[in-house]
Design an enzyme around this catalytic site. Structure first.
Site, PDB file in Angstrom:
ATOM      1  N   ARG A  96      -9.691 -17.910 -11.164  1.00 13.70           N
ATOM      2  CA  ARG A  96     -10.183 -16.769 -11.939  1.00 13.70           C
ATOM      3  C   ARG A  96     -11.675 -16.964 -12.202  1.00 13.70           C
ATOM      4  O   ARG A  96     -12.142 -18.089 -12.337  1.00 13.70           O
ATOM      5  CB  ARG A  96      -9.477 -16.687 -13.290  1.00 13.70           C
ATOM      6  CG  ARG A  96      -8.052 -16.243 -13.247  1.00 13.70           C
ATOM      7  CD  ARG A  96      -7.520 -15.980 -14.638  1.00 13.70           C
ATOM      8  NE  ARG A  96      -7.411 -17.167 -15.453  1.00 13.70           N
ATOM      9  CZ  ARG A  96      -8.220 -17.506 -16.450  1.00 13.70           C
ATOM     10  NH1 ARG A  96      -9.228 -16.732 -16.789  1.00 13.70           N
ATOM     11  NH2 ARG A  96      -8.032 -18.612 -17.134  1.00 13.70           N
TER      12      ARG A  96
ATOM     13  N   TYR B 293      -8.056 -14.005  -4.497  1.00 13.59           N
ATOM     14  CA  TYR B 293      -7.282 -15.077  -5.124  1.00 13.59           C
ATOM     15  C   TYR B 293      -6.663 -14.684  -6.465  1.00 13.59           C
ATOM     16  O   TYR B 293      -7.340 -14.138  -7.351  1.00 13.59           O
ATOM     17  CB  TYR B 293      -8.168 -16.309  -5.357  1.00 13.59           C
ATOM     18  CG  TYR B 293      -7.375 -17.455  -5.917  1.00 13.59           C
ATOM     19  CD1 TYR B 293      -6.621 -18.266  -5.077  1.00 13.59           C
ATOM     20  CD2 TYR B 293      -7.323 -17.684  -7.277  1.00 13.59           C
ATOM     21  CE1 TYR B 293      -5.845 -19.295  -5.592  1.00 13.59           C
ATOM     22  CE2 TYR B 293      -6.551 -18.710  -7.803  1.00 13.59           C
ATOM     23  CZ  TYR B 293      -5.812 -19.510  -6.947  1.00 13.59           C
ATOM     24  OH  TYR B 293      -5.038 -20.511  -7.452  1.00 13.59           O
TER      25      TYR B 293
ATOM     26  N   LYS C 201      -2.897 -10.948 -15.247  1.00 13.12           N
ATOM     27  CA  LYS C 201      -3.834 -11.075 -16.368  1.00 13.12           C
ATOM     28  C   LYS C 201      -4.520  -9.733 -16.662  1.00 13.12           C
ATOM     29  O   LYS C 201      -4.768  -9.395 -17.822  1.00 13.12           O
ATOM     30  CB  LYS C 201      -4.881 -12.151 -16.060  1.00 13.12           C
ATOM     31  CG  LYS C 201      -4.299 -13.525 -15.736  1.00 13.12           C
ATOM     32  CD  LYS C 201      -3.577 -14.135 -16.907  1.00 13.12           C
ATOM     33  CE  LYS C 201      -3.212 -15.584 -16.645  1.00 13.12           C
ATOM     34  NZ  LYS C 201      -2.479 -16.186 -17.747  1.00 13.12           N
TER      35      LYS C 201
ATOM     36  N   HIS D  88      -0.464 -14.145 -24.467  1.00 10.76           N
ATOM     37  CA  HIS D  88      -0.485 -15.199 -23.451  1.00 10.76           C
ATOM     38  C   HIS D  88       0.504 -16.282 -23.882  1.00 10.76           C
ATOM     39  O   HIS D  88       0.121 -17.350 -24.337  1.00 10.76           O
ATOM     40  CB  HIS D  88      -1.920 -15.746 -23.366  1.00 10.76           C
ATOM     41  CG  HIS D  88      -2.169 -16.650 -22.216  1.00 10.76           C
ATOM     42  ND1 HIS D  88      -3.236 -17.521 -22.160  1.00 10.76           N
ATOM     43  CD2 HIS D  88      -1.504 -16.831 -21.046  1.00 10.76           C
ATOM     44  CE1 HIS D  88      -3.221 -18.193 -21.031  1.00 10.76           C
ATOM     45  NE2 HIS D  88      -2.168 -17.797 -20.328  1.00 10.76           N
TER      46      HIS D  88
ATOM     47  N   SER E 175      -4.878 -22.110 -20.992  1.00 11.49           N
ATOM     48  CA  SER E 175      -4.587 -22.526 -19.624  1.00 11.49           C
ATOM     49  C   SER E 175      -4.691 -24.055 -19.541  1.00 11.49           C
ATOM     50  O   SER E 175      -5.514 -24.661 -20.231  1.00 11.49           O
ATOM     51  CB  SER E 175      -5.592 -21.889 -18.664  1.00 11.49           C
ATOM     52  OG  SER E 175      -5.677 -20.504 -18.914  1.00 11.49           O
TER      53      SER E 175
ATOM     54  N   CYS F  84      -2.494 -26.380 -20.449  1.00 10.20           N
ATOM     55  CA  CYS F  84      -1.879 -27.186 -21.524  1.00 10.20           C
ATOM     56  C   CYS F  84      -0.381 -27.358 -21.298  1.00 10.20           C
ATOM     57  O   CYS F  84       0.340 -27.777 -22.206  1.00 10.20           O
ATOM     58  CB  CYS F  84      -2.117 -26.536 -22.878  1.00 10.20           C
ATOM     59  SG  CYS F  84      -3.787 -26.753 -23.482  1.00 10.20           S
TER      60      CYS F  84
ATOM     61  N   ASP G 162       4.355 -17.429 -19.004  1.00 13.46           N
ATOM     62  CA  ASP G 162       2.916 -17.147 -19.157  1.00 13.46           C
ATOM     63  C   ASP G 162       2.591 -15.972 -20.074  1.00 13.46           C
ATOM     64  O   ASP G 162       1.591 -16.015 -20.773  1.00 13.46           O
ATOM     65  CB  ASP G 162       2.318 -16.889 -17.764  1.00 13.46           C
ATOM     66  CG  ASP G 162       0.802 -16.931 -17.758  1.00 13.46           C
ATOM     67  OD1 ASP G 162       0.229 -17.782 -18.465  1.00 13.46           O
ATOM     68  OD2 ASP G 162       0.176 -16.113 -17.061  1.00 13.46           O
TER      69      ASP G 162
ATOM     70  N   ARG H 189      -1.603 -23.194  -5.977  1.00 10.15           N
ATOM     71  CA  ARG H 189      -0.513 -22.498  -6.681  1.00 10.15           C
ATOM     72  C   ARG H 189       0.731 -22.313  -5.828  1.00 10.15           C
ATOM     73  O   ARG H 189       0.659 -22.284  -4.603  1.00 10.15           O
ATOM     74  CB  ARG H 189      -0.994 -21.094  -7.093  1.00 10.15           C
ATOM     75  CG  ARG H 189      -2.184 -21.097  -8.030  1.00 10.15           C
ATOM     76  CD  ARG H 189      -1.750 -21.110  -9.458  1.00 10.15           C
ATOM     77  NE  ARG H 189      -2.825 -21.523 -10.356  1.00 10.15           N
ATOM     78  CZ  ARG H 189      -2.686 -21.567 -11.674  1.00 10.15           C
ATOM     79  NH1 ARG H 189      -1.541 -21.226 -12.233  1.00 10.15           N
ATOM     80  NH2 ARG H 189      -3.669 -21.968 -12.445  1.00 10.15           N
TER      81      ARG H 189
END
Ligand code: O2Y
Ligand code: MN
Length: 585
Positions: free
Chosen positions: A69, A197, A206, A226, A248, A250, A277, A370
């Site tokens: 991102r 991507y 998102k 989130h 992100s 964690c 997510d 990913r």
């Protein structure tokens, strides 16, 4: 073409601008998937993996300049800057349309335009919303097919309504100089150009399910967050649900797919995944907060995913999965990444497409590589994950990586205090994220990169929701990442996090007391079961301790953080003053 005149008119306009050779309307069928896969294989856009070991799995490699991102190229485009707020990048709406319009003009010449109708949320749920993504990438189509309910099902739900989110994507030249991810919440529109991507291009994720949906949630009285959603089933068979927001990197996916320690498995505890997510939350008729996962797949980070860290994720991507930017084991045409928990292959093709051996100094898989895998394949998927009514949330959990300050777990005094805790959430960077270790980044409710409007208004929306929910979830904060003097994590994490979840649920059920401290309610150490954890009571006491000096520094940092918000609610200011007084006396 479908029958919805609003969709048809918009697609016609976008085609006039982007000038594709051909327009393909997608129906979501198996035949369509096979046809597009074949086509992508013929051009090299996809590579077929070992179909015995990994049936239905394919590989895709993105450009080296296009692997994550791009927050600095992500914009909220409103008429007035104040509506995007101090944290978002802002472009004036018509200026953004003009700038991107130039880039989109002719961008699909020589290419096919795919029109993807999709639903975010379970079909026929009050929570769910329809989007249409136009794209010139088959990779995007095949990912959206996993991540959303896609095709005719979405057009059936839309009927003749004009209420859909208009997403336009073109790879353009895959040039970071000409890459923009723009959101137009006032127009229900997203324009993304110059990337191929992930979060930049799978517009349902998102862009829609967080940035546009957060705006819609405020307007319509619900929340887009989130957050992972999980269910904890106790030995009597009763399941309670928790949603949790972490920045992100964690470990949200790991927590969502937690495997209970052996002792708890033997007692009959189970953890079920609803989502890893994103959560959409609404007030139910029973006065509780209910949540759905708007997605239907996982776009999980591969490195570090192993049979030890997250067996459920690994098993989920054994079939029908698209792998992006991992390494390919040359010997057997399967995939490999760092931290997979199996020996490195003697030879591989790395994420750049180069020959790789264990002696190479470069990583084989990109750190942000990913897997895109269907949620329904997850061994611990909840039987309610697609329930149109959602699942009732007992606890909301915030968290981040803090080496020292935050205790293992604490509970807010009430909803308003919980919103304050969320608004000051912070996490320390890891080497994988930025190269710099331990830099504190404040990330309110883990929504810093994803809130589609002014963050001060967002805090206000949380406060307003709290007033409207008759039986709100209790709000907690966790920190799995406290370290010792050698920098080693003290808490074992992973499955052992269930021990903390059980304390949280016991608090929700009024089954345990707690100690009132300056920052919230902290467990009596005896109330967290440690048997089999490898941790002793004194160590747990340390994990639960609140160091006055660290919190004095923390309070000063929170003051600086809050000062940046132009529309900070009075309630948050008051909560800050109250914390300062409790810490500093
Ligand atoms: O870099 C990307 O495009 C993916 S980022 C991502 C993917 C899945 C879930 N969460 C995230 C995130 O950054 O929060
Ligand atoms: Mn995320």
């Amino acid at each position: 073409m479908y029958n919805n005149k609003y969709v048809n008119e918009w697609v016609e306009q976008m085609a006039a601008m982007t000038q594709p050779d051909e327009i393909v309307w997608l129906d979501g069928s198996q035949e369509e998937k096979e046809r597009l896969t074949k086509q992508a294989l013929s051009t090299g856009e996809l590579i077929e993996l070992n179909q015995t070991e990994l049936p239905g799995c394919y590989y895709h490699k993105t450009a080296e300049n296009d692997v994550a991102r791009v927050e600095h190229l992500t914009f909220i485009c409103t008429e007035k800057k104040e509506d995007a707020g101090p944290i978002n990048n802002w472009m004036e709406k018509s200026a953004a349309y003009a700038k991107l319009g130039t880039l989109f003009t002719g961008s699909m010449k020589g290419r096919t335009m795919y029109v993807i109708p999709y639903i975010m949320g379970p079909a026929n749920s009050e929570f769910s919303k329809v989007g249409i993504e136009i794209t010139d990438s088959i990779y995007v189509v095949l990912n959206m097919r996993i991540m959303t309910r896609m095709g005719k099902i979405a057009m059936d739900m839309l009927g003749d309504s004009p209420n859909f989110i208009k997403g336009l994507h073109s790879k353009g030249e895959i040039n970071p100089e000409k890459r923009y991810i723009c959101h137009f919440p006032e127009d229900n529109a997203i324009w993304s150009i110059g990337s191929g991507y992930g979060g930049n291009v799978l517009l349902g994720k998102k862009c829609f399910a967080l940035r546009i949906a957060s705006w819609l949630g405020r307007k319509e009285g619900w929340m887009a967050e989130h957050m992972l959603i999980l269910g904890v089933q106790d030995p009597t068979g009763n399941t309670q649900y928790v949603s949790a927001a972490f920045p992100s990197a964690c470990g949200k996916t790991n927590l969502a797919m937690l495997i209970p320690p052996k002792k708890y498995q033997e007692m009959g505890y189970k953890v079920w995944t609803v989502g890893d997510d994103i959560a959409w939350l609404r007030i139910g008729e029973d006065g509780r907060l209910w949540a759905v996962n708007p997605e239907s797949g996982f776009f999980g980070v591969a490195p570090g995913t192993s049979m030890k860290s997250n067996p459920n994720a690994l098993l989920t991507c054994k079939k029908n999965t698209i792998f992006t930017n991992v390494a390919i084991n040359t010997a057997d045409n399967t995939v490999w990444w760092e931290g997979m928990g199996v020996p490195a292959p003697a030879e591989a093709i790395d994420w750049r497409g180069n020959k790789w051996t264990p002696d190479s100094t470069e990583k084989a898989a990109h750190p942000n590589s990913r897997f895109t895998a269907p949620a329904g394949q997850c061994p611990c998927i909840s039987e309610n994950w697609e329930d149109p009514a959602g699942v009732p949330i007992s606890a909301i959990v915030f968290g981040g990586r803090r080496a020292k300050v935050a205790p293992l777990v604490y509970q807010s005094f009430d909803w308003e205090h919980g919103v304050f805790i969320g608004s000051t959430m912070a996490s320390e960077t890891t080497a994988a994220a930025t190269g710099a270790v331990g830099v504190v980044r404040r990330d309110p409710m883990a929504m810093r990169p994803f809130c589609g409007y002014n963050m001060g208004d967002y805090f206000q929306h949380w406060l307003e929701m709290g007033k409207k929910i008759p039986n709100p979830p209790k709000i907690f904060n966790v920190n799995w990442f406290r370290t010792d003097e050698n920098g080693k994590f003290i808490w074992p994490g992973f499955g052992d996090n269930l021990r903390v979840l059980l304390w949280i649920l016991a608090r929700c059920n009024g089954q345990v007391d707690a100690v009132e401290t300056a920052i919230g309610y902290v467990p009596n150490p005896e109330d967290i079961d440690l048997e089999g954890s490898g941790i002793d009571l004194d160590t747990l006491k340390g994990l639960l301790s609140i160091d006055k000096d660290s919190w004095t520094t923390e309070v000063a940092d929170i003051e600086k953080h809050l000062a940046q918000f132009d529309r900070l609610p009075e309630e948050i200011k008051n909560q800050y003053e109250a914390l300062k007084k409790r810490i500093n006396g």
